[in-house]
Design a protein around this motif. Sequence first.
Motif, short mmCIF file in Angstrom:
data_model
loop_
_atom_site.label_atom_id
_atom_site.label_comp_id
_atom_site.label_asym_id
_atom_site.label_seq_id
_atom_site.Cartn_x
_atom_site.Cartn_y
_atom_site.Cartn_z
N LYS A 159 33.28 20.82 47.41
CA LYS A 159 32.20 20.88 46.55
C LYS A 159 30.86 21.43 46.80
O LYS A 159 30.53 21.05 47.95
N GLY A 160 30.30 22.17 45.99
CA GLY A 160 28.91 22.67 46.57
C GLY A 160 28.95 24.03 47.25
O GLY A 160 27.95 24.68 47.63
N PHE A 161 30.31 24.62 47.42
CA PHE A 161 30.14 25.66 48.46
C PHE A 161 29.97 27.19 47.40
O PHE A 161 30.37 27.31 46.51
N THR A 186 33.78 32.83 46.52
CA THR A 186 32.79 32.15 47.26
C THR A 186 31.49 31.85 46.22
O THR A 186 30.37 31.09 46.38
N SER A 187 31.77 32.52 45.10
CA SER A 187 30.76 32.10 44.03
C SER A 187 31.06 30.82 43.25
O SER A 187 32.14 30.27 43.34
N LEU A 188 29.84 30.39 42.51
CA LEU A 188 30.30 29.07 41.59
C LEU A 188 30.92 29.51 40.33
O LEU A 188 31.39 28.40 39.82
N PRO A 194 40.46 36.69 38.14
CA PRO A 194 40.31 35.71 37.27
C PRO A 194 41.19 34.43 37.58
O PRO A 194 41.04 33.45 37.20
N ASP A 195 42.33 34.65 38.11
CA ASP A 195 43.15 33.60 38.58
C ASP A 195 42.99 33.19 39.52
O ASP A 195 43.63 32.08 40.12
N VAL A 196 42.11 33.47 40.61
CA VAL A 196 41.70 32.91 41.79
C VAL A 196 40.61 31.91 41.63
O VAL A 196 39.50 32.30 41.13
N PRO A 197 40.78 30.61 42.02
CA PRO A 197 39.64 29.64 41.88
C PRO A 197 38.40 29.80 42.57
O PRO A 197 38.53 30.51 43.76
N THR A 198 37.28 29.30 42.24
CA THR A 198 36.41 29.12 43.20
C THR A 198 36.48 28.07 44.22
O THR A 198 37.22 27.36 44.25
N ILE A 199 35.86 28.35 45.65
CA ILE A 199 36.02 27.42 46.56
C ILE A 199 35.66 26.21 46.22
O ILE A 199 36.16 25.05 46.55
N ASP A 200 34.62 26.17 45.28
CA ASP A 200 33.82 24.83 44.78
C ASP A 200 35.15 24.21 43.86
O ASP A 200 35.26 22.74 44.18
N GLY A 256 30.86 40.75 62.05
CA GLY A 256 29.62 40.49 63.10
C GLY A 256 28.87 39.28 63.14
O GLY A 256 28.87 38.55 62.15
N ASN A 257 28.37 38.86 64.22
CA ASN A 257 27.57 37.45 64.37
C ASN A 257 26.42 37.71 63.42
O ASN A 257 25.47 38.61 63.48
N GLY A 258 26.28 36.65 62.77
CA GLY A 258 25.12 36.23 61.84
C GLY A 258 25.18 36.94 60.45
O GLY A 258 24.13 36.82 59.69
N GLY A 259 26.33 37.77 60.48
CA GLY A 259 26.40 38.37 58.92
C GLY A 259 26.83 37.43 57.91
O GLY A 259 26.95 36.37 58.30
N ALA A 260 26.72 37.85 56.64
CA ALA A 260 26.81 36.71 55.51
C ALA A 260 28.37 36.30 55.67
O ALA A 260 28.64 35.03 55.22
N ASN A 261 29.33 37.56 56.17
CA ASN A 261 30.82 36.72 56.13
C ASN A 261 31.09 35.76 57.00
O ASN A 261 31.53 34.89 56.91
N HIS A 262 30.23 35.89 58.18
CA HIS A 262 30.20 35.11 59.41
C HIS A 262 29.76 33.71 58.92
O HIS A 262 30.45 32.61 58.99
N LEU A 263 28.48 33.81 58.19
CA LEU A 263 27.84 32.39 57.78
C LEU A 263 28.52 31.71 56.67
O LEU A 263 28.52 30.25 56.52
N SER A 264 29.49 32.69 55.78
CA SER A 264 30.45 31.92 54.81
C SER A 264 31.42 30.93 55.59
O SER A 264 31.54 29.89 55.20
N GLY A 265 31.65 31.44 56.52
CA GLY A 265 32.86 30.55 57.41
C GLY A 265 32.04 29.52 58.10
O GLY A 265 32.85 28.48 58.21
N GLU A 266 31.14 29.35 58.47
CA GLU A 266 30.18 28.44 59.18
C GLU A 266 29.94 27.42 58.04
O GLU A 266 29.92 26.24 58.38
N LEU A 267 29.53 27.88 56.95
CA LEU A 267 29.19 26.99 55.88
C LEU A 267 30.52 26.17 55.39
O LEU A 267 30.56 24.95 55.07
N PHE A 268 31.72 26.82 55.45
CA PHE A 268 33.00 26.21 55.17
C PHE A 268 33.38 25.36 56.12
O PHE A 268 33.68 24.19 55.86
N LYS A 269 32.96 25.52 57.44
CA LYS A 269 33.21 24.43 58.47
C LYS A 269 32.37 23.31 58.27
O LYS A 269 32.86 22.16 58.52
N SER A 270 31.18 23.51 58.09
CA SER A 270 30.19 22.42 57.76
C SER A 270 30.54 21.75 56.69
O SER A 270 30.55 20.38 56.65
N LEU A 271 30.93 22.24 55.46
CA LEU A 271 31.09 21.36 54.45
C LEU A 271 32.67 20.75 54.47
O LEU A 271 32.56 19.56 53.77
N ALA A 272 33.70 21.35 55.12
CA ALA A 272 34.83 20.79 55.13
C ALA A 272 35.04 19.83 56.52
O ALA A 272 36.08 19.13 56.45
#
Length: 232
Positions: free
Chosen positions: A156-158, A136-138, A145-151, A71-87
């Motif tokens: 970087k910095g995600f 999405t964590s650092l 354990p085999d999945v990298p962080t997005i950072d 839904g709009n404004g939730g943490a999962n939505h804003l994770s996507g918006e942060l991804f868009k911004s950084l990328a």
Amino acid sequence: TLMLTATHHVINPGLYKNLRYDTRTDFTPLAQIAAVPNVLVVHPSFAPKSVKDLVAYAKTHPGTVNFGSAGNGGANHLSGELFKSLAGVNMVHVPYKGAAPALNDLLGGQIPMMFDSVPGVIQHIQSGRLRALGVTSLKRSPALPDVPTIDEAGLKGFEATAWFGLYAPGRMAPQLRDRIAGDVLQVLQSPAIRSQFAALGADPGTMTQAQFATFVDAELIKWGKVIDEAKV
């Protein structure tokens, strides 16, 4: 009276212009209780096989990559918006009325990707019905354990974890604040709590009261900026 609440506590000031309280002054941050990483998952038919692939694909297909959320404004939505911004990419948000219908459409291939909690999608990752591109964590999730962080995968910095904090009323006496915060931190470091949280895919908090207060301020600034840039 104490309050236990989640990440939306630091997101709300950016979403709502007329809150009847001031998040910074009307609450005393005591402790981060737990943090749960989300994970970027895609349908197996989606072409990108990594975060770098996804960024490159989104840049060559602007405005055509959809990502779902609860839904709009939730943490999962804003994770996507942060991804868009950084990328620096243009992707389209598709809000659903809850995580379950969004996940159903992802599994069915109606949308290609979304951010969701590790516990919510881990069985689908293990079965091959979804492909995990990054957490999405650092630091990597012990559950994946085999999945990298997005950072580390290239953005970087995600960092966009779902976390839960304990608060008291604003302007609490420092002596009482430090006593409660110290007691909570001691409990969070106990083997029993660490074991129970691990079974839920969560990391118990390790911050001191001062560190948590600084963290809350940084989160307010970060999500306020993401919300402004995304015009949520």
